[in-house]
Scaffold this active site. Structure first.
Site, PDB file in Angstrom:
ATOM      1  N   SER A  36      -1.642 -13.134   3.592  1.00  9.54           N
ATOM      2  CA  SER A  36      -1.822 -14.474   2.786  1.00  9.54           C
ATOM      3  C   SER A  36      -1.489 -15.439   3.868  1.00  9.54           C
ATOM      4  CB  SER A  36      -0.932 -14.623   1.549  1.00  9.54           C
ATOM      5  OG  SER A  36      -1.317 -13.466   0.572  1.00  9.54           O
TER       6      SER A  36
HETATM    7  N1  SAH Z   1       1.513  -9.007   0.685  1.00 14.57           N
HETATM    8  C1  SAH Z   1       0.614  -8.638   1.892  1.00 14.57           C
HETATM    9  C2  SAH Z   1      -0.902  -9.092   1.740  1.00 14.57           C
HETATM   10  C3  SAH Z   1      -1.468  -8.519   0.547  1.00 14.57           C
HETATM   11  S1  SAH Z   1      -3.006  -8.636   0.431  1.00 14.57           S
HETATM   12  C4  SAH Z   1       1.215  -9.090   3.226  1.00 14.57           C
HETATM   13  O1  SAH Z   1       2.156 -10.199   3.245  1.00 14.57           O
HETATM   14  O2  SAH Z   1       0.635  -8.994   4.197  1.00 14.57           O
HETATM   15  C5  SAH Z   1      -2.986  -7.487  -1.074  1.00 14.57           C
HETATM   16  C6  SAH Z   1      -2.819  -5.977  -0.777  1.00 14.57           C
HETATM   17  O3  SAH Z   1      -2.678  -5.385  -2.149  1.00 14.57           O
HETATM   18  C7  SAH Z   1      -3.792  -5.224   0.079  1.00 14.57           C
HETATM   19  O4  SAH Z   1      -3.321  -4.572   1.091  1.00 14.57           O
HETATM   20  C8  SAH Z   1      -4.273  -4.281  -0.986  1.00 14.57           C
HETATM   21  O5  SAH Z   1      -4.835  -2.938  -0.594  1.00 14.57           O
HETATM   22  C9  SAH Z   1      -3.309  -4.054  -1.937  1.00 14.57           C
HETATM   23  N2  SAH Z   1      -3.328  -3.660  -3.163  1.00 14.57           N
HETATM   24  C10 SAH Z   1      -4.549  -3.730  -3.927  1.00 14.57           C
HETATM   25  N3  SAH Z   1      -4.615  -3.223  -5.236  1.00 14.57           N
HETATM   26  C11 SAH Z   1      -3.173  -2.549  -5.151  1.00 14.57           C
HETATM   27  C12 SAH Z   1      -2.447  -1.687  -6.078  1.00 14.57           C
HETATM   28  N4  SAH Z   1      -3.084  -1.255  -7.337  1.00 14.57           N
HETATM   29  N5  SAH Z   1      -1.218  -1.206  -5.651  1.00 14.57           N
HETATM   30  C13 SAH Z   1      -0.604  -1.452  -4.455  1.00 14.57           C
HETATM   31  N6  SAH Z   1      -1.362  -2.376  -3.594  1.00 14.57           N
HETATM   32  C14 SAH Z   1      -2.534  -2.797  -3.876  1.00 14.57           C
END
Ligand code: SAH
Length: 187
Positions: A36
């Site tokens: 993000s």
């Molecule tokens: N917080 C992260 C950015 C997240 S982007 C950072 O600081 O870099 C969103 C993330 O959520 C992605 O890596 C994606 O693979 C994950 N995601 C999507 N669905 C999910 C689920 N059901 N459980 C856990 N992670 C999930």
């Protein structure tokens, strides 16, 4: 601000993206996922009202950056990532950088992390149509959940949900945001 300043964002993005690490933009981190933009990490962290005794859950570890920022402000961070490669990369990175109070698990974060509940803070970093019921269950009374709620094809509302003593949820919408979707495992 101090937690943001203390977190080396360039070490959480691929080498090619490093020159852009401190601009206010989301960046690709592989596997179709993004880190993000710093403003969104900062506001989500602030809305969670962290304190040094809090136990926090993050859904969507991605690069581990949000977990690293949060880890400076709470007691423990538990974070779940559904893409196994991202989970192990983030775990390795956080370990190498010396983050001792961040615990990464590969799995479907829709289910939370029941063994470590209740959580004073839950941060969801992927868009869900509604707040996952298991996460409401795992939120402590008085605890705060922050995340993008709404259809993944459009913009979502950045929502803050507070759990009352009666176990109900009081929700407020803070601003429109756009996140990658919260995916579900078929297991
Ligand atoms: N917080 C992260 C950015 C997240 S982007 C950072 O600081 O870099 C969103 C993330 O959520 C992605 O890596 C994606 O693979 C994950 N995601 C999507 N669905 C999910 C689920 N059901 N459980 C856990 N992670 C999930």
């Amino acid at each position: 601000m101090a937690a943001m300043r203390a977190t080396p964002r360039h070490l959480f993005v691929p080498a090619l993206m490093r020159p852009m690490a401190y601009a206010n933009h989301p960046l690709p981190i592989g596997h179709g996922q993004t880190i993000s933009q710093p403003f969104i990490v900062a506001i989500m962290t602030e809305l969670a009202q962290p304190d040094k005794t809090a136990r926090a859950l993050e859904v969507g570890t991605g690069s581990g950056y949000q977990a690293a920022v949060l880890s400076k402000l709470v007691a423990e961070v538990y974070t779940v990532e559904i893409v196994p490669e991202l989970a192990s990369e983030a775990a390795g990175r956080l370990r190498d950088l010396g983050y001792r109070n961040v615990h990464v698990r590969a799995g479907d974060g829709y289910q939370g992390w029941p063994q470590k509940a209740p959580f004073d803070i839950i941060i969801i970093t992927a868009a869900a149509l509604d707040i996952p019921a298991p996460l409401i269950k795992q939120l402590a009374v008085g605890g705060r959940l922050v995340g993008p709620i709404g259809p993944s094809a459009a913009t979502q509302d950045l929502v803050v949900a507070v759990k009352t003593a009666e176990g109900t949820i009081v929700r407020s919408s803070v601003l429109p945001v756009r996140f990658v979707p919260l995916t579900r495992s078929d297991k």
